[in-house]
Design a protein around this motif. Sequence first.
Motif, PDB file in Angstrom:
ATOM      1  N   ILE A 350       6.115 -12.877 -54.533  1.00 31.56           N
ATOM      2  CA  ILE A 350       6.184 -12.974 -53.064  1.00 31.56           C
ATOM      3  C   ILE A 350       4.915 -13.628 -52.576  1.00 31.56           C
ATOM      4  CG2 ILE A 350       6.251 -11.683 -50.898  1.00 31.56           C
ATOM      5  CD1 ILE A 350       7.973  -9.621 -52.239  1.00 31.56           C
ATOM      6  N   SER A 351       5.066 -14.774 -51.927  1.00 32.01           N
ATOM      7  CA  SER A 351       3.924 -15.495 -51.374  1.00 32.01           C
ATOM      8  C   SER A 351       3.742 -15.135 -49.905  1.00 32.01           C
ATOM      9  CB  SER A 351       4.143 -17.002 -51.519  1.00 32.01           C
ATOM     10  OG  SER A 351       5.222 -17.411 -50.685  1.00 32.01           O
ATOM     11  N   GLN A 352       2.667 -15.636 -49.322  1.00 32.34           N
ATOM     12  CA  GLN A 352       2.454 -15.429 -47.890  1.00 32.34           C
ATOM     13  C   GLN A 352       3.591 -16.033 -47.076  1.00 32.34           C
ATOM     14  OE1 GLN A 352      -1.400 -17.312 -48.043  1.00 32.34           O
ATOM     15  NE2 GLN A 352      -2.472 -15.388 -47.623  1.00 32.34           N
ATOM     16  N   THR A 353       4.128 -17.161 -47.522  1.00 34.78           N
ATOM     17  CA  THR A 353       5.246 -17.793 -46.820  1.00 34.78           C
ATOM     18  C   THR A 353       6.486 -16.912 -46.866  1.00 34.78           C
ATOM     19  OG1 THR A 353       4.379 -19.964 -47.405  1.00 34.78           O
ATOM     20  CG2 THR A 353       6.677 -19.866 -46.690  1.00 34.78           C
ATOM     21  N   ASP A 354       6.753 -16.323 -48.028  1.00 37.78           N
ATOM     22  CA  ASP A 354       7.902 -15.424 -48.145  1.00 37.78           C
ATOM     23  C   ASP A 354       7.767 -14.245 -47.189  1.00 37.78           C
ATOM     24  OD1 ASP A 354       8.929 -16.967 -50.261  1.00 37.78           O
ATOM     25  OD2 ASP A 354       7.723 -15.858 -51.723  1.00 37.78           O
ATOM     26  N   LEU A 355       6.563 -13.671 -47.119  1.00 39.43           N
ATOM     27  CA  LEU A 355       6.355 -12.519 -46.248  1.00 39.43           C
ATOM     28  C   LEU A 355       6.461 -12.911 -44.785  1.00 39.43           C
ATOM     29  CD1 LEU A 355       5.667  -9.500 -46.245  1.00 39.43           C
ATOM     30  CD2 LEU A 355       3.268 -10.132 -46.024  1.00 39.43           C
ATOM     31  N   LEU A 356       5.956 -14.098 -44.426  1.00 42.13           N
ATOM     32  CA  LEU A 356       6.061 -14.570 -43.051  1.00 42.13           C
ATOM     33  C   LEU A 356       7.520 -14.701 -42.627  1.00 42.13           C
ATOM     34  CD1 LEU A 356       4.619 -15.595 -40.521  1.00 42.13           C
ATOM     35  CD2 LEU A 356       4.630 -17.880 -41.530  1.00 42.13           C
ATOM     36  N   SER A 357       8.352 -15.191 -43.538  1.00 46.25           N
ATOM     37  CA  SER A 357       9.775 -15.307 -43.242  1.00 46.25           C
ATOM     38  C   SER A 357      10.400 -13.930 -43.034  1.00 46.25           C
ATOM     39  CB  SER A 357      10.498 -16.034 -44.385  1.00 46.25           C
ATOM     40  OG  SER A 357      10.004 -17.350 -44.535  1.00 46.25           O
ATOM     41  N   ALA A 358       9.981 -12.944 -43.855  1.00 44.19           N
ATOM     42  CA  ALA A 358      10.509 -11.589 -43.701  1.00 44.19           C
ATOM     43  C   ALA A 358      10.090 -10.975 -42.374  1.00 44.19           C
ATOM     44  CB  ALA A 358      10.034 -10.720 -44.856  1.00 44.19           C
ATOM     45  N   VAL A 359       8.836 -11.227 -41.969  1.00 45.88           N
ATOM     46  CA  VAL A 359       8.366 -10.714 -40.684  1.00 45.88           C
ATOM     47  C   VAL A 359       9.168 -11.332 -39.547  1.00 45.88           C
ATOM     48  CG1 VAL A 359       6.408 -10.690 -39.086  1.00 45.88           C
ATOM     49  CG2 VAL A 359       6.048 -10.196 -41.513  1.00 45.88           C
ATOM     50  N   ALA A 360       9.431 -12.627 -39.642  1.00 47.56           N
ATOM     51  CA  ALA A 360      10.220 -13.301 -38.604  1.00 47.56           C
ATOM     52  C   ALA A 360      11.619 -12.703 -38.512  1.00 47.56           C
ATOM     53  CB  ALA A 360      10.306 -14.795 -38.909  1.00 47.56           C
ATOM     54  N   ARG A 361      12.207 -12.356 -39.663  1.00 43.71           N
ATOM     55  CA  ARG A 361      13.533 -11.748 -39.658  1.00 43.71           C
ATOM     56  C   ARG A 361      13.518 -10.363 -39.030  1.00 43.71           C
ATOM     57  NH1 ARG A 361      15.106 -11.678 -45.730  1.00 43.71           N
ATOM     58  NH2 ARG A 361      16.586 -10.129 -44.917  1.00 43.71           N
ATOM     59  N   SER A 362      12.380  -9.665 -39.129  1.00 47.16           N
ATOM     60  CA  SER A 362      12.313  -8.293 -38.619  1.00 47.16           C
ATOM     61  C   SER A 362      12.067  -8.228 -37.120  1.00 47.16           C
ATOM     62  CB  SER A 362      11.193  -7.531 -39.341  1.00 47.16           C
ATOM     63  OG  SER A 362       9.924  -8.017 -38.960  1.00 47.16           O
ATOM     64  N   LEU A 363      11.684  -9.350 -36.505  1.00 48.57           N
ATOM     65  CA  LEU A 363      11.418  -9.342 -35.073  1.00 48.57           C
ATOM     66  C   LEU A 363      12.704  -9.122 -34.289  1.00 48.57           C
ATOM     67  CD1 LEU A 363       8.929 -12.347 -34.812  1.00 48.57           C
ATOM     68  CD2 LEU A 363       8.375  -9.916 -34.734  1.00 48.57           C
ATOM     69  N   PRO A 364      12.612  -8.388 -33.167  1.00 47.56           N
ATOM     70  CA  PRO A 364      13.823  -8.177 -32.370  1.00 47.56           C
ATOM     71  C   PRO A 364      14.368  -9.492 -31.828  1.00 47.56           C
ATOM     72  CG  PRO A 364      11.857  -7.451 -31.178  1.00 47.56           C
ATOM     73  CD  PRO A 364      11.425  -7.752 -32.582  1.00 47.56           C
ATOM     74  N   LYS A 365      15.672  -9.618 -31.841  1.00 47.39           N
ATOM     75  CA  LYS A 365      16.319 -10.828 -31.343  1.00 47.39           C
ATOM     76  C   LYS A 365      16.284 -10.851 -29.825  1.00 47.39           C
ATOM     77  CE  LYS A 365      17.504 -12.126 -35.461  1.00 47.39           C
ATOM     78  NZ  LYS A 365      16.779 -11.083 -36.178  1.00 47.39           N
ATOM     79  N   PRO A 366      16.008 -11.995 -29.223  1.00 47.93           N
ATOM     80  CA  PRO A 366      15.988 -12.061 -27.752  1.00 47.93           C
ATOM     81  C   PRO A 366      17.370 -11.803 -27.178  1.00 47.93           C
ATOM     82  CG  PRO A 366      15.836 -14.253 -28.710  1.00 47.93           C
ATOM     83  CD  PRO A 366      15.714 -13.297 -29.845  1.00 47.93           C
ATOM     84  N   VAL A 367      17.385 -11.082 -26.085  1.00 45.25           N
ATOM     85  CA  VAL A 367      18.659 -10.777 -25.427  1.00 45.25           C
ATOM     86  C   VAL A 367      19.064 -11.967 -24.573  1.00 45.25           C
ATOM     87  CG1 VAL A 367      19.813  -9.227 -23.829  1.00 45.25           C
ATOM     88  CG2 VAL A 367      18.099  -8.328 -25.410  1.00 45.25           C
ATOM     89  N   GLN A 368      20.268 -12.481 -24.814  1.00 48.94           N
ATOM     90  CA  GLN A 368      20.766 -13.625 -24.060  1.00 48.94           C
ATOM     91  C   GLN A 368      21.312 -13.149 -22.711  1.00 48.94           C
ATOM     92  OE1 GLN A 368      20.348 -16.693 -24.991  1.00 48.94           O
ATOM     93  NE2 GLN A 368      19.458 -16.118 -26.972  1.00 48.94           N
ATOM     94  N   PRO A 369      20.895 -13.791 -21.623  1.00 52.20           N
ATOM     95  CA  PRO A 369      21.435 -13.399 -20.305  1.00 52.20           C
ATOM     96  C   PRO A 369      22.937 -13.641 -20.228  1.00 52.20           C
ATOM     97  CG  PRO A 369      20.209 -15.455 -20.141  1.00 52.20           C
ATOM     98  CD  PRO A 369      19.981 -14.942 -21.527  1.00 52.20           C
ATOM     99  N   GLN A 370      23.655 -12.720 -19.641  1.00 50.69           N
ATOM    100  CA  GLN A 370      25.104 -12.852 -19.525  1.00 50.69           C
ATOM    101  C   GLN A 370      25.446 -13.423 -18.145  1.00 50.69           C
ATOM    102  OE1 GLN A 370      26.919  -9.114 -20.307  1.00 50.69           O
ATOM    103  NE2 GLN A 370      26.226  -9.034 -22.440  1.00 50.69           N
ATOM    104  N   THR A 371      26.396 -14.342 -18.186  1.00 48.00           N
ATOM    105  CA  THR A 371      26.846 -14.954 -16.917  1.00 48.00           C
ATOM    106  C   THR A 371      27.952 -14.108 -16.336  1.00 48.00           C
ATOM    107  OG1 THR A 371      26.296 -17.124 -17.794  1.00 48.00           O
ATOM    108  CG2 THR A 371      27.772 -17.026 -15.884  1.00 48.00           C
ATOM    109  N   VAL A 372      27.787 -13.729 -15.099  1.00 50.23           N
ATOM    110  CA  VAL A 372      28.793 -12.915 -14.412  1.00 50.23           C
ATOM    111  C   VAL A 372      29.718 -13.855 -13.638  1.00 50.23           C
ATOM    112  CG1 VAL A 372      29.206 -11.087 -12.731  1.00 50.23           C
ATOM    113  CG2 VAL A 372      27.186 -11.004 -14.229  1.00 50.23           C
ATOM    114  N   ALA A 373      30.999 -13.725 -13.912  1.00 47.65           N
ATOM    115  CA  ALA A 373      31.974 -14.588 -13.239  1.00 47.65           C
ATOM    116  C   ALA A 373      32.004 -14.282 -11.740  1.00 47.65           C
ATOM    117  CB  ALA A 373      33.362 -14.369 -13.821  1.00 47.65           C
ATOM    118  N   ALA A 374      32.136 -15.373 -10.975  1.00 50.35           N
ATOM    119  CA  ALA A 374      32.162 -15.203  -9.524  1.00 50.35           C
ATOM    120  C   ALA A 374      33.474 -14.548  -9.108  1.00 50.35           C
ATOM    121  CB  ALA A 374      32.031 -16.560  -8.857  1.00 50.35           C
TER     122      ALA A 374
END
Length: 374
Positions: A350-374
């Motif tokens: 496991i290299s530093q690059t491998d660990l960086l990728s794992a850290v990126a995967r562990s970050l919470p996913k951004p919540v996408q705003p939902q469009t409310v129909a008019a």
Amino acid sequence: MPPSLPDEPSHRSKPSRWFNPILAGATLPDRLLACAAALVAIILTGLICGLMFGEGSHLPLIVAPMGASAVLLFAVPSSPLAQPWPIIGGNTISALIGVAAASAISDPIIATGVGVSLAIAAMSFTRCLHPPGGAAALTAVLGGPAVASWGILFPFVPVALNSCLLVAIGLAFHKLSKHNYPHVATPPVNTHLTADRPAAERAGFQEQDVDAALAALKDSFDIDRDSLLRLLRQVELEAVARSNSEIKCADIMSRDVVSVDIDASVEQARWLLLHHNVRTLPVRDHDRKLVGTVGLRELAVAAGSVEPLIARPISARPDDPALALLPVLTDGRAHAVIITDAQRNILGLISQTDLLSAVARSLPKPVQPQTVAA
């Protein structure tokens, strides 16, 4: 067997059901060892003083506060109150104040109160606060004819002598038992010798946050500030590893590991590093077991065989949490961790690059705003 880092996370170990420690971090084996060490230390201190004073001496061979000092020295050696200067300085200065109080104040009750009070103040200002020092002051006031006959010498013989002998035995014991004593909390160091703070200290809480928290709590704790900082940073790492424990080393490691034999030449190893664009090569013995690593730093100007250049490997197991490798791969020294089985067979890297990728995967996913129909 090569050293395996990181250590097993502390949240997995639980104290015995019938040993419930009052202090954080205490274990039953450490307590039993402390009992044996205190036994030897007190007996040796008394014997050595007996040989020095002679059996006919009316001077006490060992004073009562040494028992309390032994508790701190062997049971809680990381406490700021148990370090060499607090033990020697705290007991000696307090005994001096006790002798002065006894000679200046005729009423023993008032003299004991004044002696203990001034001992606390003196130990505080001389940075040698030591709880048994209060008992040393009391002993100097209430010690009777044996203490009175020695007068101003009593704080030095036997109090200071007892304290020095006890500390000397404690230093030898902790060195043999591989404890960090005198306790020194070594903060992370920038290995690149630049003015930047070490990587581990650039994010998260800072020293001023700890100072603000201590001020807000308005309490004193039996731990020095640097040790507290180190403990809190380790807590952060343990929490990250636990909350992401589903990501194992086996999940992110490279399996086609570029390695080199122990009898390979420096030229071969250097060519492998440059050809595969890697920074660390595991070194195998004749049974293809891991024996160490070499990197470009060792190979840059060397010649001959790689064997004299081998560094101790940093290894982990496939089932270890991958994010537990964060302190190892962010300290500025190690560029890779070798994944092995119990027999030291190389399974991956496991290299530093491998660990960086794992850290990126562990970050919470951004919540996408939902469009409310008019």
